[in-house]
Design a protein around this motif. Structure first.
Motif, short mmCIF file in Angstrom:
data_model
loop_
_atom_site.label_atom_id
_atom_site.label_comp_id
_atom_site.label_asym_id
_atom_site.label_seq_id
_atom_site.Cartn_x
_atom_site.Cartn_y
_atom_site.Cartn_z
N PHE A 43 4.27 6.29 15.91
CA PHE A 43 5.33 6.27 14.91
C PHE A 43 6.45 5.35 15.40
N ALA A 44 6.76 4.32 14.60
CA ALA A 44 7.65 3.26 15.05
C ALA A 44 9.10 3.73 15.19
N VAL A 72 -5.21 -9.01 0.59
CA VAL A 72 -4.03 -8.53 -0.15
C VAL A 72 -3.59 -7.17 0.38
N VAL A 73 -4.55 -6.27 0.59
CA VAL A 73 -4.22 -4.94 1.10
C VAL A 73 -3.56 -5.05 2.47
N ASN A 74 -4.15 -5.84 3.35
CA ASN A 74 -3.60 -5.97 4.69
C ASN A 74 -2.23 -6.64 4.68
N ALA A 75 -2.05 -7.66 3.84
CA ALA A 75 -0.77 -8.36 3.77
C ALA A 75 0.32 -7.43 3.23
N GLY A 76 0.00 -6.71 2.15
CA GLY A 76 0.99 -5.78 1.60
C GLY A 76 1.34 -4.68 2.57
N THR A 77 0.32 -4.18 3.26
CA THR A 77 0.55 -3.13 4.25
C THR A 77 1.43 -3.62 5.38
N PHE A 78 1.30 -4.90 5.72
CA PHE A 78 2.09 -5.47 6.81
C PHE A 78 3.53 -5.77 6.38
N LEU A 79 3.71 -6.30 5.18
CA LEU A 79 5.03 -6.78 4.77
C LEU A 79 5.97 -5.66 4.33
N TYR A 80 5.45 -4.67 3.62
CA TYR A 80 6.31 -3.63 3.05
C TYR A 80 7.14 -2.90 4.10
N PRO A 81 6.56 -2.50 5.25
CA PRO A 81 7.37 -1.77 6.22
C PRO A 81 8.41 -2.62 6.94
N LEU A 82 8.28 -3.95 6.88
CA LEU A 82 9.18 -4.79 7.65
C LEU A 82 10.64 -4.57 7.26
N PHE A 83 10.87 -4.42 5.95
CA PHE A 83 12.24 -4.20 5.49
C PHE A 83 12.81 -2.92 6.10
N PHE A 84 12.04 -1.85 6.08
CA PHE A 84 12.52 -0.57 6.60
C PHE A 84 12.63 -0.59 8.12
N GLN A 85 11.78 -1.36 8.77
CA GLN A 85 11.80 -1.39 10.23
C GLN A 85 12.94 -2.24 10.78
N TYR A 86 13.30 -3.31 10.07
CA TYR A 86 14.28 -4.25 10.61
C TYR A 86 15.59 -4.31 9.84
N VAL A 87 15.65 -3.74 8.63
CA VAL A 87 16.89 -3.77 7.86
C VAL A 87 17.31 -2.35 7.49
N GLY A 88 16.58 -1.71 6.60
CA GLY A 88 16.92 -0.35 6.18
C GLY A 88 17.83 -0.34 4.97
N VAL A 89 17.69 0.68 4.14
CA VAL A 89 18.44 0.76 2.88
C VAL A 89 19.93 0.92 3.14
N LEU A 123 -4.66 -0.16 11.56
CA LEU A 123 -4.38 -0.61 12.92
C LEU A 123 -3.05 -1.35 13.02
N GLN A 124 -2.41 -1.62 11.90
CA GLN A 124 -1.12 -2.28 11.91
C GLN A 124 -0.08 -1.33 11.33
N GLN A 125 1.17 -1.56 11.66
CA GLN A 125 2.23 -0.67 11.19
C GLN A 125 2.28 -0.69 9.66
N HIS A 126 2.31 0.50 9.09
CA HIS A 126 2.29 0.58 7.63
C HIS A 126 2.98 1.86 7.16
#
Length: 571
Positions: free
Chosen positions: A128-129, A221-238, A95-98
Protein backbone atom coordinates in the motif's frame (compact mmCIF):
# COMPACT_ATOMS: atom_id res chain seq x y z
CA UNK A 1 -6.35 4.90 6.86
CA UNK A 2 -4.43 1.68 7.34
CA UNK A 3 -5.85 -1.43 5.65
CA UNK A 4 -7.76 -3.63 8.07
CA UNK A 5 -6.03 -6.93 8.77
CA UNK A 6 -7.20 -9.85 10.87
CA UNK A 7 -8.15 -13.52 10.99
CA UNK A 8 -11.58 -15.07 10.53
CA UNK A 9 -12.97 -17.11 13.41
CA UNK A 10 -12.09 -20.78 13.90
CA UNK A 11 -15.72 -21.62 13.17
CA UNK A 12 -15.05 -20.81 9.50
CA UNK A 13 -12.35 -23.48 9.06
CA UNK A 14 -14.85 -25.75 7.32
CA UNK A 15 -15.88 -22.96 4.96
CA UNK A 16 -12.24 -22.40 3.99
CA UNK A 17 -11.77 -26.12 3.33
CA UNK A 18 -14.88 -26.21 1.15
CA UNK A 19 -13.67 -23.28 -0.95
CA UNK A 20 -10.19 -24.81 -1.28
CA UNK A 21 -11.63 -28.13 -2.44
CA UNK A 22 -13.81 -26.36 -4.99
CA UNK A 23 -10.93 -24.38 -6.53
CA UNK A 24 -8.56 -27.35 -6.55
CA UNK A 25 -11.24 -29.30 -8.41
CA UNK A 26 -11.20 -26.85 -11.32
CA UNK A 27 -8.98 -27.38 -14.35
CA UNK A 28 -7.20 -24.03 -14.13
CA UNK A 29 -4.67 -22.61 -16.56
CA UNK A 30 -1.75 -21.69 -14.31
CA UNK A 31 -0.69 -19.06 -16.84
CA UNK A 32 -3.75 -16.93 -16.03
CA UNK A 33 -5.69 -15.63 -13.09
CA UNK A 34 -9.10 -17.15 -12.39
CA UNK A 35 -12.31 -15.35 -11.41
CA UNK A 36 -15.77 -16.67 -10.61
CA UNK A 37 -18.70 -14.69 -9.26
CA UNK A 38 -20.20 -15.75 -5.95
CA UNK A 39 -23.62 -16.15 -7.58
CA UNK A 40 -22.22 -18.64 -10.11
CA UNK A 41 -20.72 -21.00 -7.53
CA UNK A 42 -22.28 -24.42 -6.88
CA UNK A 43 -24.51 -24.59 -3.77
CA UNK A 44 -21.94 -25.95 -1.30
CA UNK A 45 -19.25 -23.45 -2.31
CA UNK A 46 -21.79 -20.62 -2.36
CA UNK A 47 -22.88 -21.49 1.18
CA UNK A 48 -19.26 -21.52 2.35
CA UNK A 49 -18.68 -18.15 0.68
CA UNK A 50 -21.78 -16.74 2.39
CA UNK A 51 -20.53 -17.91 5.76
CA UNK A 52 -17.14 -16.25 5.30
CA UNK A 53 -18.52 -12.94 4.08
CA UNK A 54 -20.63 -12.71 7.25
CA UNK A 55 -17.59 -13.19 9.49
CA UNK A 56 -18.07 -11.29 12.74
CA UNK A 57 -14.32 -10.60 12.88
CA UNK A 58 -14.41 -8.80 9.53
CA UNK A 59 -17.40 -6.68 10.48
CA UNK A 60 -15.94 -5.80 13.86
CA UNK A 61 -12.71 -4.72 12.19
CA UNK A 62 -14.62 -2.48 9.78
CA UNK A 63 -16.79 -0.87 12.45
CA UNK A 64 -13.74 -0.17 14.60
CA UNK A 65 -12.25 1.81 11.72
CA UNK A 66 -15.57 3.39 10.66
CA UNK A 67 -17.48 4.27 13.83
CA UNK A 68 -21.01 5.52 13.37
CA UNK A 69 -21.36 3.75 10.00
CA UNK A 70 -23.47 0.92 8.67
CA UNK A 71 -21.90 -2.06 6.88
CA UNK A 72 -23.72 -3.91 4.09
CA UNK A 73 -22.47 -6.65 1.80
CA UNK A 74 -22.39 -5.89 -1.93
CA UNK A 75 -22.87 -9.44 -3.14
CA UNK A 76 -22.93 -8.55 -6.83
CA UNK A 77 -19.20 -7.76 -6.67
CA UNK A 78 -18.11 -10.82 -4.71
CA UNK A 79 -15.94 -13.40 -6.44
CA UNK A 80 -13.40 -16.16 -6.08
CA UNK A 81 -9.99 -14.97 -7.24
CA UNK A 82 -7.01 -17.21 -7.96
CA UNK A 83 -3.69 -15.46 -8.59
CA UNK A 84 -0.63 -17.17 -10.01
CA UNK A 85 1.28 -14.00 -10.92
CA UNK A 86 1.60 -15.08 -14.54
CA UNK A 87 1.17 -11.44 -15.48
CA UNK A 88 0.23 -11.52 -19.12
CA UNK A 89 -1.85 -8.84 -20.81
CA UNK A 90 -3.95 -6.88 -18.35
CA UNK A 91 -2.87 -9.25 -15.54
CA UNK A 92 0.08 -6.89 -15.25
CA UNK A 93 -2.29 -4.28 -13.84
CA UNK A 94 -2.06 -6.01 -10.47
CA UNK A 95 1.74 -5.69 -10.49
CA UNK A 96 1.72 -1.90 -10.82
CA UNK A 97 0.29 0.66 -8.43
CA UNK A 98 -3.41 1.04 -9.04
CA UNK A 99 -6.76 2.01 -7.58
CA UNK A 100 -9.55 -0.48 -8.15
CA UNK A 101 -12.53 1.88 -8.49
CA UNK A 102 -13.29 5.40 -9.80
CA UNK A 103 -15.56 6.83 -7.09
CA UNK A 104 -12.96 8.08 -4.63
CA UNK A 105 -14.14 11.68 -4.87
CA UNK A 106 -17.56 10.89 -3.40
CA UNK A 107 -17.37 12.08 0.22
CA UNK A 108 -18.03 9.91 3.29
CA UNK A 109 -19.20 6.80 1.41
CA UNK A 110 -16.77 3.90 1.18
CA UNK A 111 -16.66 0.62 -0.71
CA UNK A 112 -14.33 -1.86 0.95
CA UNK A 113 -12.81 -4.80 -0.88
CA UNK A 114 -11.89 -7.52 1.59
CA UNK A 115 -9.53 -10.32 0.59
CA UNK A 116 -10.26 -13.48 2.57
CA UNK A 117 -7.41 -15.92 2.00
CA UNK A 118 -8.39 -19.51 1.28
CA UNK A 119 -4.82 -20.52 0.50
CA UNK A 120 -2.01 -18.10 1.18
CA UNK A 121 1.40 -17.86 -0.40
CA UNK A 122 4.41 -16.37 1.36
CA UNK A 123 5.82 -15.15 -1.94
CA UNK A 124 2.91 -12.79 -2.64
CA UNK A 125 2.69 -9.45 -0.82
CA UNK A 126 0.23 -6.59 -1.20
CA UNK A 127 1.90 -3.18 -0.92
CA UNK A 128 0.00 0.00 0.00
CA UNK A 129 1.65 3.19 -1.25
CA UNK A 130 0.15 5.88 0.98
CA UNK A 131 0.21 3.87 4.19
CA UNK A 132 3.69 2.47 3.45
CA UNK A 133 2.33 -0.92 4.53
CA UNK A 134 3.03 -4.45 3.26
CA UNK A 135 0.78 -7.43 3.95
CA UNK A 136 1.61 -11.05 3.21
CA UNK A 137 -1.59 -12.92 3.93
CA UNK A 138 -1.82 -16.51 5.04
CA UNK A 139 -4.69 -18.96 5.08
CA UNK A 140 -7.63 -17.71 7.13
CA UNK A 141 -6.44 -14.11 7.24
CA UNK A 142 -8.25 -11.16 5.73
CA UNK A 143 -7.28 -7.69 4.58
CA UNK A 144 -9.74 -4.98 3.56
CA UNK A 145 -8.90 -1.88 1.58
CA UNK A 146 -10.75 1.10 0.14
CA UNK A 147 -11.81 0.00 -3.34
CA UNK A 148 -11.98 3.58 -4.63
CA UNK A 149 -9.07 5.24 -2.84
CA UNK A 150 -6.25 2.93 -1.75
CA UNK A 151 -3.24 2.84 -4.07
CA UNK A 152 -1.76 -0.65 -3.97
CA UNK A 153 -0.04 -3.33 -5.98
CA UNK A 154 1.13 -6.92 -5.66
CA UNK A 155 4.75 -8.03 -5.56
CA UNK A 156 6.21 -11.50 -5.74
CA UNK A 157 9.49 -12.56 -4.19
CA UNK A 158 11.98 -14.61 -6.16
CA UNK A 159 12.10 -14.88 -9.95
CA UNK A 160 9.39 -12.55 -11.33
CA UNK A 161 8.80 -14.86 -14.31
CA UNK A 162 8.54 -17.99 -12.19
CA UNK A 163 4.99 -19.25 -11.59
CA UNK A 164 3.93 -19.88 -8.01
CA UNK A 165 4.11 -23.48 -6.83
CA UNK A 166 0.68 -22.99 -5.25
CA UNK A 167 -1.60 -20.27 -6.55
CA UNK A 168 -2.92 -17.83 -3.97
CA UNK A 169 -6.67 -18.31 -3.54
CA UNK A 170 -8.73 -15.42 -2.20
CA UNK A 171 -12.34 -14.47 -1.87
CA UNK A 172 -13.01 -10.88 -2.86
CA UNK A 173 -15.79 -9.74 -0.55
CA UNK A 174 -17.21 -6.23 -0.74
CA UNK A 175 -18.91 -4.01 1.81
CA UNK A 176 -20.63 -0.64 1.40
CA UNK A 177 -19.75 1.44 4.46
CA UNK A 178 -21.95 4.51 4.86
CA UNK A 179 -22.72 6.85 7.79
CA UNK A 180 -26.20 6.37 9.21
CA UNK A 181 -27.32 9.79 8.00
CA UNK A 182 -26.38 8.83 4.43
CA UNK A 183 -28.20 5.48 4.53
CA UNK A 184 -30.63 6.50 1.73
CA UNK A 185 -27.76 6.68 -0.80
CA UNK A 186 -26.18 3.35 0.16
CA UNK A 187 -28.00 1.26 -2.45
CA UNK A 188 -27.27 3.80 -5.19
CA UNK A 189 -23.59 3.98 -4.26
CA UNK A 190 -23.30 0.19 -4.09
CA UNK A 191 -25.04 -0.12 -7.46
CA UNK A 192 -22.60 2.27 -9.13
CA UNK A 193 -19.65 0.28 -7.82
CA UNK A 194 -21.22 -3.01 -8.84
CA UNK A 195 -21.90 -1.80 -12.37
CA UNK A 196 -18.40 -0.41 -12.77
CA UNK A 197 -16.83 -3.56 -11.36
CA UNK A 198 -18.68 -5.82 -13.79
CA UNK A 199 -17.82 -3.66 -16.80
CA UNK A 200 -14.20 -3.47 -15.71
CA UNK A 201 -14.12 -7.24 -15.19
CA UNK A 202 -15.47 -7.83 -18.68
CA UNK A 203 -12.77 -5.60 -20.15
CA UNK A 204 -10.14 -7.19 -17.94
CA UNK A 205 -11.06 -10.76 -18.90
CA UNK A 206 -11.16 -9.82 -22.58
CA UNK A 207 -7.65 -8.41 -22.43
CA UNK A 208 -5.80 -10.51 -19.87
CA UNK A 209 -4.37 -13.01 -22.39
CA UNK A 210 -4.36 -11.08 -25.67
CA UNK A 211 -3.92 -12.94 -28.93
CA UNK A 212 -5.38 -10.49 -31.43
CA UNK A 213 -4.38 -6.91 -32.13
CA UNK A 214 -7.62 -5.69 -30.52
CA UNK A 215 -6.97 -7.79 -27.43
CA UNK A 216 -3.47 -6.40 -27.13
CA UNK A 217 -4.83 -2.88 -27.53
CA UNK A 218 -7.38 -3.49 -24.78
CA UNK A 219 -4.65 -4.84 -22.52
CA UNK A 220 -2.55 -1.75 -23.18
CA UNK A 221 -5.52 0.52 -22.42
CA UNK A 222 -6.26 -1.27 -19.15
CA UNK A 223 -2.64 -1.13 -18.05
CA UNK A 224 -2.22 2.52 -19.07
CA UNK A 225 -5.39 3.61 -17.29
CA UNK A 226 -4.46 1.62 -14.23
CA UNK A 227 -1.06 3.32 -14.20
CA UNK A 228 -2.15 6.92 -14.86
CA UNK A 229 -5.22 7.26 -12.64
CA UNK A 230 -3.43 6.80 -9.28
CA UNK A 231 -0.66 9.25 -10.19
CA UNK A 232 -2.82 12.26 -9.37
CA UNK A 233 -3.70 10.90 -5.93
CA UNK A 234 -0.15 9.75 -5.23
CA UNK A 235 1.63 12.97 -6.19
CA UNK A 236 -0.98 15.75 -5.92
CA UNK A 237 -4.16 14.86 -4.02
CA UNK A 238 -7.56 16.54 -3.99
CA UNK A 239 -7.03 18.69 -0.89
CA UNK A 240 -3.67 19.94 -2.15
CA UNK A 241 -5.12 20.88 -5.52
CA UNK A 242 -8.02 22.75 -3.92
CA UNK A 243 -5.61 24.59 -1.61
CA UNK A 244 -3.43 25.67 -4.53
CA UNK A 245 -6.50 26.93 -6.39
CA UNK A 246 -7.72 28.76 -3.27
CA UNK A 247 -4.35 30.43 -2.79
CA UNK A 248 -4.26 31.46 -6.44
CA UNK A 249 -7.75 32.90 -6.20
CA UNK A 250 -7.40 34.92 -2.99
CA UNK A 251 -4.10 36.42 -4.15
CA UNK A 252 -5.47 37.66 -7.48
CA UNK A 253 -4.10 41.18 -7.85
CA UNK A 254 -1.62 40.63 -5.00
CA UNK A 255 1.49 39.09 -6.61
CA UNK A 256 3.79 39.71 -3.65
CA UNK A 257 1.41 38.09 -1.19
CA UNK A 258 0.99 35.18 -3.60
CA UNK A 259 4.70 34.45 -3.27
CA UNK A 260 4.50 34.40 0.52
CA UNK A 261 1.31 32.36 0.56
CA UNK A 262 2.84 29.59 -1.55
CA UNK A 263 6.04 29.45 0.49
CA UNK A 264 5.32 28.18 3.98
CA UNK A 265 2.68 25.43 4.09
CA UNK A 266 5.22 22.60 4.20
CA UNK A 267 6.80 23.89 7.41
CA UNK A 268 3.46 23.57 9.21
CA UNK A 269 3.09 20.05 7.82
CA UNK A 270 6.51 19.13 9.22
CA UNK A 271 5.57 20.46 12.65
CA UNK A 272 2.20 18.69 12.91
CA UNK A 273 3.48 15.39 11.50
CA UNK A 274 6.45 15.35 13.87
CA UNK A 275 4.42 16.39 16.92
CA UNK A 276 1.39 14.09 16.57
CA UNK A 277 2.78 11.24 14.42
CA UNK A 278 -0.62 10.01 13.27
CA UNK A 279 -0.59 10.99 9.59
CA UNK A 280 -0.23 8.34 6.91
CA UNK A 281 3.45 8.39 5.90
CA UNK A 282 2.79 8.48 2.17
CA UNK A 283 0.29 11.32 2.50
CA UNK A 284 2.74 13.41 4.51
CA UNK A 285 5.56 12.74 2.04
CA UNK A 286 3.30 13.70 -0.87
CA UNK A 287 2.00 16.89 0.73
CA UNK A 288 5.36 18.07 2.04
CA UNK A 289 7.13 17.33 -1.25
CA UNK A 290 4.50 19.13 -3.31
CA UNK A 291 4.44 22.28 -1.21
CA UNK A 292 8.22 22.34 -0.84
CA UNK A 293 8.57 22.15 -4.63
CA UNK A 294 6.00 24.93 -5.01
CA UNK A 295 7.84 27.05 -2.45
CA UNK A 296 11.26 26.53 -4.03
CA UNK A 297 9.87 26.99 -7.53
CA UNK A 298 8.31 30.28 -6.47
CA UNK A 299 11.56 31.37 -4.83
CA UNK A 300 13.73 30.49 -7.83
CA UNK A 301 11.29 32.19 -10.21
CA UNK A 302 11.57 35.43 -8.27
CA UNK A 303 15.34 35.04 -8.19
CA UNK A 304 15.40 34.67 -11.97
CA UNK A 305 13.27 37.79 -12.36
CA UNK A 306 16.02 39.76 -10.60
CA UNK A 307 18.72 38.52 -12.98
CA UNK A 308 21.58 36.15 -12.22
CA UNK A 309 24.74 36.49 -10.20
CA UNK A 310 27.50 33.88 -10.59
CA UNK A 311 28.90 33.92 -7.01
CA UNK A 312 25.37 33.85 -5.60
CA UNK A 313 24.39 30.92 -7.81
CA UNK A 314 27.56 29.03 -6.91
CA UNK A 315 26.93 29.27 -3.17
CA UNK A 316 23.22 28.49 -3.60
CA UNK A 317 24.04 25.45 -5.74
CA UNK A 318 26.52 24.26 -3.12
CA UNK A 319 23.95 24.57 -0.34
CA UNK A 320 20.99 23.05 -2.13
CA UNK A 321 23.27 20.40 -3.60
CA UNK A 322 24.38 19.44 -0.09
CA UNK A 323 20.74 19.18 0.94
CA UNK A 324 20.00 17.02 -2.09
CA UNK A 325 22.92 14.72 -1.31
CA UNK A 326 21.65 14.36 2.25
CA UNK A 327 18.25 13.40 0.85
CA UNK A 328 19.84 10.71 -1.30
CA UNK A 329 21.72 9.34 1.71
CA UNK A 330 18.62 9.27 3.89
CA UNK A 331 16.16 8.12 1.27
CA UNK A 332 12.61 9.37 0.95
CA UNK A 333 11.20 7.37 3.86
CA UNK A 334 13.70 8.62 6.45
CA UNK A 335 13.58 12.17 5.10
CA UNK A 336 9.85 12.35 5.70
CA UNK A 337 9.95 11.08 9.28
CA UNK A 338 9.90 7.41 8.33
CA UNK A 339 11.50 6.42 11.63
CA UNK A 340 9.15 8.65 13.62
CA UNK A 341 6.08 7.32 11.79
CA UNK A 342 7.14 3.68 12.11
CA UNK A 343 7.97 3.01 8.45
CA UNK A 344 11.67 2.28 8.96
CA UNK A 345 13.58 1.35 12.13
CA UNK A 346 15.45 4.14 13.93
CA UNK A 347 19.13 4.33 13.20
CA UNK A 348 21.99 6.52 12.10
CA UNK A 349 22.89 7.06 8.46
CA UNK A 350 26.52 6.77 7.39
CA UNK A 351 28.24 8.32 4.43
CA UNK A 352 29.03 11.92 3.59
CA UNK A 353 27.62 14.41 4.43
CA UNK A 354 26.38 12.51 7.51
CA UNK A 355 29.04 12.04 10.14
CA UNK A 356 30.83 15.14 8.85
CA UNK A 357 28.24 17.93 8.77
CA UNK A 358 25.56 18.02 11.48
CA UNK A 359 22.00 18.06 10.13
CA UNK A 360 23.26 18.44 6.55
CA UNK A 361 19.83 18.64 4.94
CA UNK A 362 18.80 21.71 6.91
CA UNK A 363 22.30 23.19 6.92
CA UNK A 364 22.38 22.83 3.16
CA UNK A 365 19.09 24.67 2.82
CA UNK A 366 20.36 27.49 5.04
CA UNK A 367 23.52 27.80 2.95
CA UNK A 368 21.37 27.81 -0.18
CA UNK A 369 19.23 30.67 1.12
CA UNK A 370 22.38 32.56 2.09
CA UNK A 371 23.68 32.07 -1.43
CA UNK A 372 20.51 33.52 -2.92
CA UNK A 373 20.84 36.47 -0.54
CA UNK A 374 24.25 37.31 -2.03
CA UNK A 375 22.44 38.58 -5.13
CA UNK A 376 21.88 42.23 -4.16
CA UNK A 377 18.76 43.02 -6.27
CA UNK A 378 17.05 39.83 -5.11
CA UNK A 379 18.04 40.43 -1.50
CA UNK A 380 16.70 43.97 -1.57
CA UNK A 381 13.32 42.82 -2.87
CA UNK A 382 12.87 39.58 -0.95
CA UNK A 383 14.96 39.62 2.23
CA UNK A 384 11.86 39.11 4.44
CA UNK A 385 11.01 35.97 2.46
CA UNK A 386 14.53 34.58 2.84
CA UNK A 387 14.61 35.43 6.53
CA UNK A 388 11.26 33.72 7.05
CA UNK A 389 12.51 30.55 5.32
CA UNK A 390 15.59 30.53 7.52
CA UNK A 391 13.51 31.06 10.67
CA UNK A 392 11.17 28.21 9.73
CA UNK A 393 14.04 25.79 9.15
CA UNK A 394 15.57 26.79 12.48
CA UNK A 395 12.25 25.95 14.16
CA UNK A 396 12.14 22.59 12.34
CA UNK A 397 15.70 21.89 13.45
CA UNK A 398 14.91 22.74 17.06
CA UNK A 399 11.87 20.47 16.99
CA UNK A 400 13.89 17.56 15.63
CA UNK A 401 16.75 18.08 18.09
CA UNK A 402 14.40 18.39 21.06
CA UNK A 403 12.54 15.25 20.00
CA UNK A 404 9.40 16.30 21.87
CA UNK A 405 6.21 14.78 20.52
CA UNK A 406 2.78 13.42 21.47
CA UNK A 407 3.07 10.26 19.42
CA UNK A 408 3.29 7.99 22.47
CA UNK A 409 0.23 9.43 24.19
CA UNK A 410 -2.07 11.03 21.63
CA UNK A 411 -4.94 8.90 20.36
CA UNK A 412 -7.84 10.71 18.76
CA UNK A 413 -10.40 8.08 19.72
CA UNK A 414 -9.37 8.21 23.38
CA UNK A 415 -9.65 11.99 23.38
CA UNK A 416 -13.01 11.70 21.66
CA UNK A 417 -14.33 9.24 24.25
CA UNK A 418 -13.50 11.74 26.98
CA UNK A 419 -15.12 14.55 24.98
CA UNK A 420 -18.22 12.52 24.07
CA UNK A 421 -19.12 11.78 27.69
CA UNK A 422 -20.00 15.47 28.01
CA UNK A 423 -21.69 15.82 24.61
CA UNK A 424 -24.18 12.98 24.46
CA UNK A 425 -27.40 14.94 23.99
CA UNK A 426 -28.26 15.78 20.41
CA UNK A 427 -29.46 19.27 21.23
CA UNK A 428 -26.19 20.15 22.91
CA UNK A 429 -24.20 18.88 19.93
CA UNK A 430 -26.36 20.84 17.47
CA UNK A 431 -25.90 24.05 19.45
CA UNK A 432 -22.16 23.41 19.48
CA UNK A 433 -22.14 23.01 15.70
CA UNK A 434 -23.43 26.56 15.33
CA UNK A 435 -21.66 28.16 18.27
CA UNK A 436 -18.28 26.72 17.30
CA UNK A 437 -18.75 28.06 13.79
CA UNK A 438 -19.52 31.50 15.22
CA UNK A 439 -16.43 31.33 17.40
CA UNK A 440 -14.25 30.19 14.49
CA UNK A 441 -15.59 33.05 12.38
CA UNK A 442 -14.55 35.34 15.23
CA UNK A 443 -11.04 33.85 15.19
CA UNK A 444 -10.82 34.41 11.45
CA UNK A 445 -12.02 37.97 12.03
CA UNK A 446 -9.29 38.62 14.59
CA UNK A 447 -6.68 37.21 12.21
CA UNK A 448 -8.01 39.40 9.41
CA UNK A 449 -8.02 42.49 11.62
CA UNK A 450 -4.42 41.81 12.64
CA UNK A 451 -3.43 41.32 9.00
CA UNK A 452 -5.05 44.62 8.05
CA UNK A 453 -3.23 46.41 10.86
CA UNK A 454 0.07 45.02 9.55
CA UNK A 455 -0.65 46.10 5.99
CA UNK A 456 -1.52 42.67 4.59
CA UNK A 457 -4.68 41.60 2.77
CA UNK A 458 -7.05 40.02 5.34
CA UNK A 459 -8.51 37.44 2.95
CA UNK A 460 -5.04 36.16 2.07
CA UNK A 461 -3.89 35.74 5.65
CA UNK A 462 -7.18 34.23 6.83
CA UNK A 463 -7.14 31.74 3.94
CA UNK A 464 -3.61 30.72 4.94
CA UNK A 465 -4.61 30.19 8.59
CA UNK A 466 -7.73 28.25 7.58
CA UNK A 467 -5.69 25.99 5.31
CA UNK A 468 -3.17 25.26 8.04
CA UNK A 469 -6.00 24.29 10.37
CA UNK A 470 -7.54 22.09 7.68
CA UNK A 471 -4.25 20.21 7.35
CA UNK A 472 -4.05 19.95 11.13
CA UNK A 473 -7.45 18.23 11.09
CA UNK A 474 -6.38 15.97 8.23
CA UNK A 475 -3.21 14.93 10.07
CA UNK A 476 -4.69 14.33 13.52
CA UNK A 477 -8.19 12.86 12.98
CA UNK A 478 -9.48 9.70 11.24
CA UNK A 479 -10.39 10.04 7.58
CA UNK A 480 -14.15 10.59 7.75
CA UNK A 481 -13.89 12.90 10.75
CA UNK A 482 -11.04 14.80 9.08
CA UNK A 483 -13.09 15.28 5.91
CA UNK A 484 -16.08 16.56 7.88
CA UNK A 485 -13.78 18.93 9.77
CA UNK A 486 -12.20 20.26 6.58
CA UNK A 487 -15.62 20.91 5.07
CA UNK A 488 -16.71 22.62 8.29
CA UNK A 489 -13.68 24.93 8.19
CA UNK A 490 -14.31 25.57 4.49
CA UNK A 491 -17.88 26.69 5.20
CA UNK A 492 -16.73 29.13 7.87
CA UNK A 493 -13.95 30.41 5.60
CA UNK A 494 -16.45 30.89 2.77
CA UNK A 495 -18.69 32.86 5.14
CA UNK A 496 -15.77 35.09 6.08
CA UNK A 497 -14.71 35.67 2.48
CA UNK A 498 -18.31 36.46 1.53
CA UNK A 499 -18.59 39.29 4.06
CA UNK A 500 -18.90 42.69 2.37
CA UNK A 501 -16.38 44.27 4.75
CA UNK A 502 -13.55 43.09 6.95
CA UNK A 503 -14.59 42.33 10.51
CA UNK A 504 -13.25 44.84 13.00
CA UNK A 505 -11.54 43.97 16.26
CA UNK A 506 -14.63 44.46 18.41
CA UNK A 507 -17.00 42.54 16.16
CA UNK A 508 -14.56 39.65 15.75
CA UNK A 509 -13.90 39.47 19.48
CA UNK A 510 -17.64 39.65 20.12
CA UNK A 511 -18.26 36.67 17.82
CA UNK A 512 -15.60 34.64 19.63
CA UNK A 513 -17.08 35.50 23.02
CA UNK A 514 -20.61 34.80 21.77
CA UNK A 515 -19.61 31.37 20.49
CA UNK A 516 -17.88 30.49 23.75
CA UNK A 517 -20.73 31.70 25.96
CA UNK A 518 -23.29 29.90 23.80
CA UNK A 519 -21.47 26.63 24.39
CA UNK A 520 -21.47 27.10 28.16
CA UNK A 521 -25.16 28.05 28.14
CA UNK A 522 -25.91 24.97 26.03
CA UNK A 523 -24.29 22.73 28.64
CA UNK A 524 -26.44 24.34 31.33
CA UNK A 525 -29.66 24.04 29.32
CA UNK A 526 -29.07 20.40 28.40
CA UNK A 527 -27.66 19.56 31.84
CA UNK A 528 -24.34 18.21 30.71
CA UNK A 529 -21.05 19.13 32.32
CA UNK A 530 -18.41 20.76 30.18
CA UNK A 531 -15.45 18.70 29.02
CA UNK A 532 -13.11 21.25 30.60
CA UNK A 533 -14.67 20.68 34.01
CA UNK A 534 -13.31 17.12 33.98
CA UNK A 535 -9.67 18.18 33.90
CA UNK A 536 -9.37 21.85 34.85
CA UNK A 537 -8.20 21.12 38.41
CA UNK A 538 -5.86 18.28 37.53
CA UNK A 539 -2.23 18.12 36.48
CA UNK A 540 -1.55 19.11 32.89
CA UNK A 541 -4.79 21.09 32.67
CA UNK A 542 -3.23 23.76 30.47
CA UNK A 543 -1.94 21.23 27.97
CA UNK A 544 -5.29 19.44 27.87
CA UNK A 545 -7.08 22.74 27.37
CA UNK A 546 -4.86 23.59 24.40
CA UNK A 547 -5.37 20.12 22.91
CA UNK A 548 -9.12 20.32 23.52
CA UNK A 549 -9.26 23.73 21.86
CA UNK A 550 -7.33 22.89 18.70
CA UNK A 551 -9.19 19.59 18.34
CA UNK A 552 -12.61 21.10 18.99
CA UNK A 553 -13.78 21.01 15.37
CA UNK A 554 -12.74 17.36 14.74
CA UNK A 555 -14.15 16.25 18.09
CA UNK A 556 -17.41 18.04 17.39
CA UNK A 557 -17.69 16.62 13.86
CA UNK A 558 -17.07 13.14 15.23
CA UNK A 559 -19.82 13.63 17.83
CA UNK A 560 -22.26 15.12 15.33
CA UNK A 561 -21.82 12.88 12.30
CA UNK A 562 -20.23 9.61 13.45
CA UNK A 563 -21.56 9.11 16.94
CA UNK A 564 -21.37 5.74 18.67
CA UNK A 565 -22.26 4.53 22.13
CA UNK A 566 -19.86 5.94 24.70
CA UNK A 567 -18.21 3.84 27.37
CA UNK A 568 -16.09 5.23 30.14
CA UNK A 569 -12.35 4.81 29.77
CA UNK A 570 -10.89 2.11 31.96
CA UNK A 571 -8.97 3.39 34.96
Amino acid sequence: MKPGVGTVEEAHAGHLETMLAYVDGQALDRQETFHEWEAELPPDARAAFAGLKDSAAIRASILEAFPGNTVHNVSGMNEVYVSNMGAKGSDRAFLQQHIDGPFGLLPFVTLLRCLVVVRGNDRVTTVFAVQKARNTLRTGEFCWLDYNRDIHHIVKSGDPDDLLADSRICLKVHYAVVPRWLAPVRALFAGWNETYNRRARELFVASKNPQSAIGKLLGAVVNAGTFLYPLFFQYVGVLNLLVLLLFWGVTAGHPTERVYLFSFVHYALYAVAHLFRTVEPGRFARDATLFQLVALGTLFWQYGQAGFDAPSLAVAALGFGLSGLAFLRLGSDRTYFGAELGVVPPGKVSGFPYGVIPHPMIVGKLVGFAGLALHAPFRAAWWPLLLAHVACYVVVLCQEVAGRHLGDTYRFEETYRDFARFHQKTGNVVVHLFSTGIGLLGVFGLVGAAALALGATPAVVVAFVAVLYAYFCAYTAPDQTALASILYVAVVLAAYLALPTTLGWLVAAGLLVLGTVAQDVSHIVFRERTYMSSYQRGRGAVGLFVLHTVLLVPLLCRAAFFRTAVTARAA
